[in-house]
Scaffold this motif. Sequence first.
Motif, PDB file in Angstrom:
ATOM      1  N   VAL A 168       0.823  -0.941  -0.107  1.00  0.00           N
ATOM      2  CA  VAL A 168       0.102  -0.072   0.050  1.00  0.00           C
ATOM      3  C   VAL A 168       0.875   1.361  -0.062  1.00  0.00           C
ATOM      4  N   LEU A 169       1.839   1.329   0.682  1.00  0.00           N
ATOM      5  CA  LEU A 169       2.789   2.252   0.720  1.00  0.00           C
ATOM      6  C   LEU A 169       3.688   2.541  -0.561  1.00  0.00           C
ATOM      7  N   LEU A 170       4.100   1.354  -1.050  1.00  0.00           N
ATOM      8  CA  LEU A 170       4.880   1.273  -2.343  1.00  0.00           C
ATOM      9  C   LEU A 170       4.199   1.837  -3.405  1.00  0.00           C
ATOM     10  N   GLU A 171       3.030   1.403  -3.534  1.00  0.00           N
ATOM     11  CA  GLU A 171       2.034   1.899  -4.707  1.00  0.00           C
ATOM     12  C   GLU A 171       2.046   3.331  -4.839  1.00  0.00           C
ATOM     13  N   ARG A 172       2.182   4.026  -3.674  1.00  0.00           N
ATOM     14  CA  ARG A 172       1.889   5.661  -3.593  1.00  0.00           C
ATOM     15  C   ARG A 172       3.422   6.232  -3.870  1.00  0.00           C
ATOM     16  N   LEU A 173       4.458   5.356  -3.608  1.00  0.00           N
ATOM     17  CA  LEU A 173       5.871   5.935  -3.970  1.00  0.00           C
ATOM     18  C   LEU A 173       6.314   5.911  -5.322  1.00  0.00           C
ATOM     19  N   ILE A 174       5.858   4.827  -6.152  1.00  0.00           N
ATOM     20  CA  ILE A 174       6.370   4.703  -7.210  1.00  0.00           C
ATOM     21  C   ILE A 174       5.666   5.506  -8.276  1.00  0.00           C
ATOM     22  N   VAL A 175       4.786   6.311  -7.989  1.00  0.00           N
ATOM     23  CA  VAL A 175       4.366   7.484  -9.040  1.00  0.00           C
ATOM     24  C   VAL A 175       5.212   8.404  -8.776  1.00  0.00           C
ATOM     25  N   HIS A 176       5.048   9.546  -9.769  1.00  0.00           N
ATOM     26  CA  HIS A 176       5.782  10.762  -9.957  1.00  0.00           C
ATOM     27  C   HIS A 176       5.586  11.731  -8.723  1.00  0.00           C
ATOM     28  N   ARG A 177       6.506  12.224  -8.411  1.00  0.00           N
ATOM     29  CA  ARG A 177       6.506  13.209  -7.076  1.00  0.00           C
ATOM     30  C   ARG A 177       5.752  14.516  -7.488  1.00  0.00           C
ATOM     31  N   PRO A 178       5.301  15.152  -6.381  1.00  0.00           N
ATOM     32  CA  PRO A 178       5.648  14.908  -5.107  1.00  0.00           C
ATOM     33  C   PRO A 178       4.969  14.148  -4.244  1.00  0.00           C
ATOM     34  N   HIS A 179       5.141  13.514  -3.214  1.00  0.00           N
ATOM     35  CA  HIS A 179       4.614  12.303  -2.542  1.00  0.00           C
ATOM     36  C   HIS A 179       4.104  13.154  -1.182  1.00  0.00           C
ATOM     37  N   PRO A 180       2.850  12.821  -0.690  1.00  0.00           N
ATOM     38  CA  PRO A 180       2.625  13.113   0.673  1.00  0.00           C
ATOM     39  C   PRO A 180       3.603  13.376   1.823  1.00  0.00           C
ATOM     40  N   TRP A 181       3.776  14.071   2.421  1.00  0.00           N
ATOM     41  CA  TRP A 181       4.875  14.185   3.637  1.00  0.00           C
ATOM     42  C   TRP A 181       4.516  13.032   4.547  1.00  0.00           C
ATOM     43  N   GLY A 182       3.380  12.719   5.068  1.00  0.00           N
ATOM     44  CA  GLY A 182       2.977  11.653   5.707  1.00  0.00           C
ATOM     45  C   GLY A 182       3.383  10.147   5.300  1.00  0.00           C
ATOM     46  N   LEU A 183       3.233  10.226   3.951  1.00  0.00           N
ATOM     47  CA  LEU A 183       3.473   8.872   3.358  1.00  0.00           C
ATOM     48  C   LEU A 183       4.963   8.464   3.379  1.00  0.00           C
ATOM     49  N   LEU A 184       5.625   9.811   3.131  1.00  0.00           N
ATOM     50  CA  LEU A 184       7.150   9.539   3.104  1.00  0.00           C
ATOM     51  C   LEU A 184       7.946   9.362   4.443  1.00  0.00           C
ATOM     52  N   ILE A 185       7.244  10.007   5.620  1.00  0.00           N
ATOM     53  CA  ILE A 185       7.927   9.732   6.751  1.00  0.00           C
ATOM     54  C   ILE A 185       7.581   8.455   7.326  1.00  0.00           C
ATOM     55  N   THR A 186       6.455   7.821   7.112  1.00  0.00           N
ATOM     56  CA  THR A 186       6.045   6.612   7.480  1.00  0.00           C
ATOM     57  C   THR A 186       6.696   5.534   6.803  1.00  0.00           C
ATOM     58  N   PHE A 187       6.919   5.821   5.459  1.00  0.00           N
ATOM     59  CA  PHE A 187       7.870   4.531   4.881  1.00  0.00           C
ATOM     60  C   PHE A 187       9.364   4.819   5.258  1.00  0.00           C
ATOM     61  N   ILE A 188       9.885   5.999   5.287  1.00  0.00           N
ATOM     62  CA  ILE A 188      11.052   6.115   5.755  1.00  0.00           C
ATOM     63  C   ILE A 188      11.324   5.518   7.328  1.00  0.00           C
ATOM     64  N   GLU A 189      10.300   5.698   8.234  1.00  0.00           N
ATOM     65  CA  GLU A 189      10.346   4.932   9.535  1.00  0.00           C
ATOM     66  C   GLU A 189      10.500   3.630   9.387  1.00  0.00           C
ATOM     67  N   LEU A 190       9.774   3.081   8.495  1.00  0.00           N
ATOM     68  CA  LEU A 190       9.501   1.562   8.340  1.00  0.00           C
ATOM     69  C   LEU A 190      11.094   0.970   7.992  1.00  0.00           C
ATOM     70  N   ILE A 191      11.774   1.571   6.937  1.00  0.00           N
ATOM     71  CA  ILE A 191      12.742   1.160   6.397  1.00  0.00           C
ATOM     72  C   ILE A 191      14.129   1.350   7.124  1.00  0.00           C
ATOM     73  N   LYS A 192      14.069   2.541   8.129  1.00  0.00           N
ATOM     74  CA  LYS A 192      15.104   2.953   8.777  1.00  0.00           C
ATOM     75  C   LYS A 192      15.298   2.443  10.043  1.00  0.00           C
ATOM     76  N   ASN A 193      14.245   2.219  10.798  1.00  0.00           N
ATOM     77  CA  ASN A 193      14.165   1.816  12.268  1.00  0.00           C
ATOM     78  C   ASN A 193      14.199   0.603  12.304  1.00  0.00           C
ATOM     79  N   PRO A 194      15.496  -0.187  13.105  1.00  0.00           N
ATOM     80  CA  PRO A 194      15.671  -1.526  13.073  1.00  0.00           C
ATOM     81  C   PRO A 194      14.584  -2.513  13.852  1.00  0.00           C
TER      82      PRO A 194
END
Length: 247
Positions: A168-194
């Motif tokens: 669900v997150l990835l489908e919204r990130l593979i489209v052209h920018r700009p991406h919603p701020w909340g979508l980005l910080i959620t995905f970044i947290e998911l892949i950054k935080n061990p």
Amino acid sequence: LKVDLLPEISQPPRIYSDVNYALNQNRSSIFVPLEHYLKTREPAAFPKQLLQQLAINNNGPEAAAAIKRAGTSYNIPLINSLVLYVGMQGITSLQTKTVSSQFQDSPCMDIFETLVNGLDPEGRYYVLNAIANQLRFPNNHTHYFSCVLLFLFLQSKEEVIMEQITRVLLERLIVHRPHPWGLLITFIELIKNPRYEFWKQPFTRCAPEIERLFESVARSCIPNKPSQGQPAVSPSDASSPSANDVL
């Protein structure tokens, strides 16, 4: 960026539509029992009973026509309304700081966890999209629903659920920018935080093209992403919202 310190993160967004419209269309069967459950957490069986109410009534030719028009047997407007309403009540409960105002152990999270774990993949997909719809600009809805999605990923014992959240997150990130701020910080947290162990999940390496896709999206969100299996930053650098930020 410490998300929970942003002044905007405590403010609600302006909503001009009637959030409760679809719920009011099912007032006696869903809305009234839902309000009672969110206040009292009774009856305990209500969240599971709710699962059966989210499909379009398939009795009669009119219902069959409605299902054909919608392309699904699920009542998507009702799911969207339900998810947003429950989230808004969860935010209100946390803001009142009552004894029972706990993010994880709350009637609101009972509803979300039951929806995600109890529905079939199609129904779960609509619920997760309803949550992702709220990941927008900095406000308390974005913060709350980001924490809900991350908590559901963390608590899930099934790979298929973690994979679907990622989808669900990835489908919204593979489209052209700009991406919603909340979508980005959620995905970044998911892949950054061990703590989420995202890069250890088998679905991130199920095929070379999928692995390359994850790597590409991760690089577009975070510069200098390290090699596979390593967190993008150290735990102390993780600054996007987590469930703990809500408590």
